[in-house]
Design an enzyme around this catalytic site. Structure first.
Site, mmCIF file in Angstrom:
data_model
loop_
_atom_site.group_PDB
_atom_site.id
_atom_site.type_symbol
_atom_site.label_atom_id
_atom_site.label_comp_id
_atom_site.label_asym_id
_atom_site.label_seq_id
_atom_site.Cartn_x
_atom_site.Cartn_y
_atom_site.Cartn_z
ATOM 1 N N HIS A 63 0.856 -1.194 0.000
ATOM 2 C CA HIS A 63 0.000 0.000 0.000
ATOM 3 C C HIS A 63 0.887 1.237 0.000
ATOM 4 O O HIS A 63 2.113 1.140 0.133
ATOM 5 C CB HIS A 63 -0.951 -0.021 1.199
ATOM 6 C CG HIS A 63 -0.291 0.126 2.537
ATOM 7 N ND1 HIS A 63 0.567 -0.821 3.043
ATOM 8 C CD2 HIS A 63 -0.358 1.114 3.474
ATOM 9 C CE1 HIS A 63 0.982 -0.427 4.238
ATOM 10 N NE2 HIS A 63 0.450 0.743 4.518
ATOM 11 N N HIS A 65 1.309 3.920 2.060
ATOM 12 C CA HIS A 65 1.810 4.709 3.179
ATOM 13 C C HIS A 65 3.335 4.761 3.035
ATOM 14 O O HIS A 65 3.958 3.819 2.526
ATOM 15 C CB HIS A 65 1.416 4.091 4.526
ATOM 16 C CG HIS A 65 0.013 4.456 4.950
ATOM 17 N ND1 HIS A 65 -0.794 3.615 5.671
ATOM 18 C CD2 HIS A 65 -0.711 5.590 4.743
ATOM 19 C CE1 HIS A 65 -1.964 4.203 5.896
ATOM 20 N NE2 HIS A 65 -1.940 5.400 5.337
ATOM 21 N N ASP A 67 6.014 4.410 4.787
ATOM 22 C CA ASP A 67 6.962 3.395 5.272
ATOM 23 C C ASP A 67 7.001 2.165 4.368
ATOM 24 O O ASP A 67 7.845 1.282 4.555
ATOM 25 C CB ASP A 67 6.669 3.003 6.736
ATOM 26 C CG ASP A 67 5.214 2.626 7.005
ATOM 27 O OD1 ASP A 67 4.318 3.161 6.331
ATOM 28 O OD2 ASP A 67 4.984 1.788 7.897
ATOM 29 N N HIS A 68 6.127 2.113 3.367
ATOM 30 C CA HIS A 68 6.095 0.960 2.459
ATOM 31 C C HIS A 68 6.498 1.303 1.032
ATOM 32 O O HIS A 68 6.531 0.425 0.172
ATOM 33 C CB HIS A 68 4.699 0.329 2.476
ATOM 34 C CG HIS A 68 4.319 -0.137 3.837
ATOM 35 N ND1 HIS A 68 4.374 -1.450 4.228
ATOM 36 C CD2 HIS A 68 3.929 0.563 4.938
ATOM 37 C CE1 HIS A 68 4.024 -1.545 5.502
ATOM 38 N NE2 HIS A 68 3.752 -0.334 5.954
ATOM 39 N N HIS A 141 -7.130 -1.902 5.722
ATOM 40 C CA HIS A 141 -6.300 -0.835 6.268
ATOM 41 C C HIS A 141 -6.970 0.469 5.839
ATOM 42 O O HIS A 141 -7.765 0.455 4.890
ATOM 43 C CB HIS A 141 -4.876 -0.974 5.674
ATOM 44 C CG HIS A 141 -3.807 -0.248 6.413
ATOM 45 N ND1 HIS A 141 -3.593 -0.401 7.760
ATOM 46 C CD2 HIS A 141 -2.865 0.646 5.993
ATOM 47 C CE1 HIS A 141 -2.581 0.364 8.129
ATOM 48 N NE2 HIS A 141 -2.125 1.017 7.073
ATOM 49 N N ASP A 208 0.289 -4.112 6.242
ATOM 50 C CA ASP A 208 -0.622 -3.395 7.120
ATOM 51 C C ASP A 208 -2.095 -3.764 6.929
ATOM 52 O O ASP A 208 -2.692 -3.570 5.877
ATOM 53 C CB ASP A 208 -0.407 -1.898 6.938
ATOM 54 C CG ASP A 208 1.003 -1.490 7.347
ATOM 55 O OD1 ASP A 208 1.850 -2.401 7.483
ATOM 56 O OD2 ASP A 208 1.264 -0.297 7.514
ATOM 57 N N HIS A 266 7.586 -4.907 11.381
ATOM 58 C CA HIS A 266 6.820 -3.667 11.289
ATOM 59 C C HIS A 266 6.408 -3.216 12.691
ATOM 60 O O HIS A 266 5.231 -3.034 12.990
ATOM 61 C CB HIS A 266 5.594 -3.890 10.385
ATOM 62 C CG HIS A 266 4.846 -2.647 10.010
ATOM 63 N ND1 HIS A 266 3.825 -2.145 10.788
ATOM 64 C CD2 HIS A 266 4.958 -1.801 8.967
ATOM 65 C CE1 HIS A 266 3.337 -1.050 10.216
ATOM 66 N NE2 HIS A 266 4.015 -0.817 9.117
#
Ligand code: ZN
Length: 305
Positions: A63, A65, A67-68, A141, A208, A266
């Site tokens: 996805h 966000h 951090d990904h 999510h 997530d 994570h």
């Protein structure tokens, strides 16, 4: 010898810390290198972990966000800088196509590498090849998120002693594998006679999400499951609120789905002691538990017999 292992590039959620980079994982699977969720700093983590741009054959983003995915610009540009000659397939939620487009073209560079975008918008297979089938499943999510799993079909393993017993050698072995049967000295030798069943291996990547059907579908029968466990049970309320899992929830999934090796990752930066994730998981799951640390490697367990 073929190598099947997970190279852990980063294990932090939301923000990197002193000991944990943003997310990032490379799965080495024979000749394939699947890069999952390259967070910020992934390019440098690759250097430190001994992963070359040329090792990457596929990029899978769960996805959008940060951090990904904030590591995508560096990785994408590095593929061209290093003149990677093979195409690199990129899978990501189709609803985030505009994010991928921006990250891919974040700054000026001379593009030579070929990136084949194959966005995902439904559950099911996204690619297949000698490695097996790569499948995606929708997770839950606040932004659309997909998990992935790699499923190798069951096959057969040739037993050298049986080959010699039936007098099959040299190029005839390949012939037998292709044709399924051969005439040897007047009798028919089938592949079944000289081989034993070889169960396929499975790898699953669940980032997530809160608990949902997709989590279980991905984890089912996984030899190696990489799963987010952002929170500990004491913060289960936060996990539910933000669409994440606790270590205990992740471990309960592993137990129910017959997972063999569980990789927790994570982590929220609020917990100073990573041992607590393992302790919580061990209360419900009696298989192998790995609390992921940056720049470590986790082997895919040996095949089931
Ligand atoms: Zn995240």
């Amino acid at each position: 010898m073929s190598v099947r292992e997970l190279v852990v590039l980063g294990t932090a959620s939301q923000v990197p810390g002193r000991r944990r980079n943003h997310n990032g994982y490379l799965l080495r699977w024979d000749g394939e290198g699947l890069l999952f969720d390259p967070g910020e700093g992934t390019q440098r983590q690759m250097l430190l972990a001994g992963v070359a741009a040329n090792d990457i054959t596929r990029i899978c983003v769960s996805h959008f966000h940060g951090d990904h995915c904030l590591g995508l610009p560096g990785v994408v540009q590095r593929l061209s800088l290093d003149r990677v000659a093979h195409p690199v397939h990129a899978h990501y939620p189709a609803s985030g196509g505009h994010f991928f487009a921006r990250l891919r073209a974040a700054s000026a560079f001379h593009e030579t590498a070929e990136i084949r975008e194959e966005p995902v918008d439904v559950d099911g297979p996204v690619a297949s090849g000698a490695f097996g089938t790569l499948e995606a499943r929708r997770l839950e999510h606040p932004v659309e998120s997909f998990g992935y799993r790699l499923v190798e079909p069951d096959g057969r393993r040739i037993v050298p002693e049986l080959l010699s017993r039936f007098g099959v050698s040299g190029p005839r072995v390949g012939e037998l594998q292709r044709a399924g049967a051969l005439e040897v000295a007047g009798r028919t030798v089938t592949l079944e006679r000289v081989s034993v069943p070889r169960p396929g291996q499975r790898f699953a990547f669940v980032m997530d999400t809160r608990l949902c059907d997709g989590v279980y579908a991905l984890a089912e029968g996984a030899d190696l499951l990489v799963i987010e466990s952002t929170f500990l049970a004491e913060d289960a309320g936060l996990a539910a609120e933000y669409g994440h899992l606790t270590a205990a929830q992740a471990a309960a999934v592993a137990a129910e789905c017959g997972v063999r090796r569980l990789v927790l990752t994570h982590f929220s930066q609020r917990y100073p002691d990573p041992k607590r994730f393992a302790e919580e998981a061990a209360e419900v799951f009696d298989g192998d538990i790995v609390v992921a640390e940056d720049l470590t490697r986790v082997a895919v367990p040996r095949r089931r017999r």
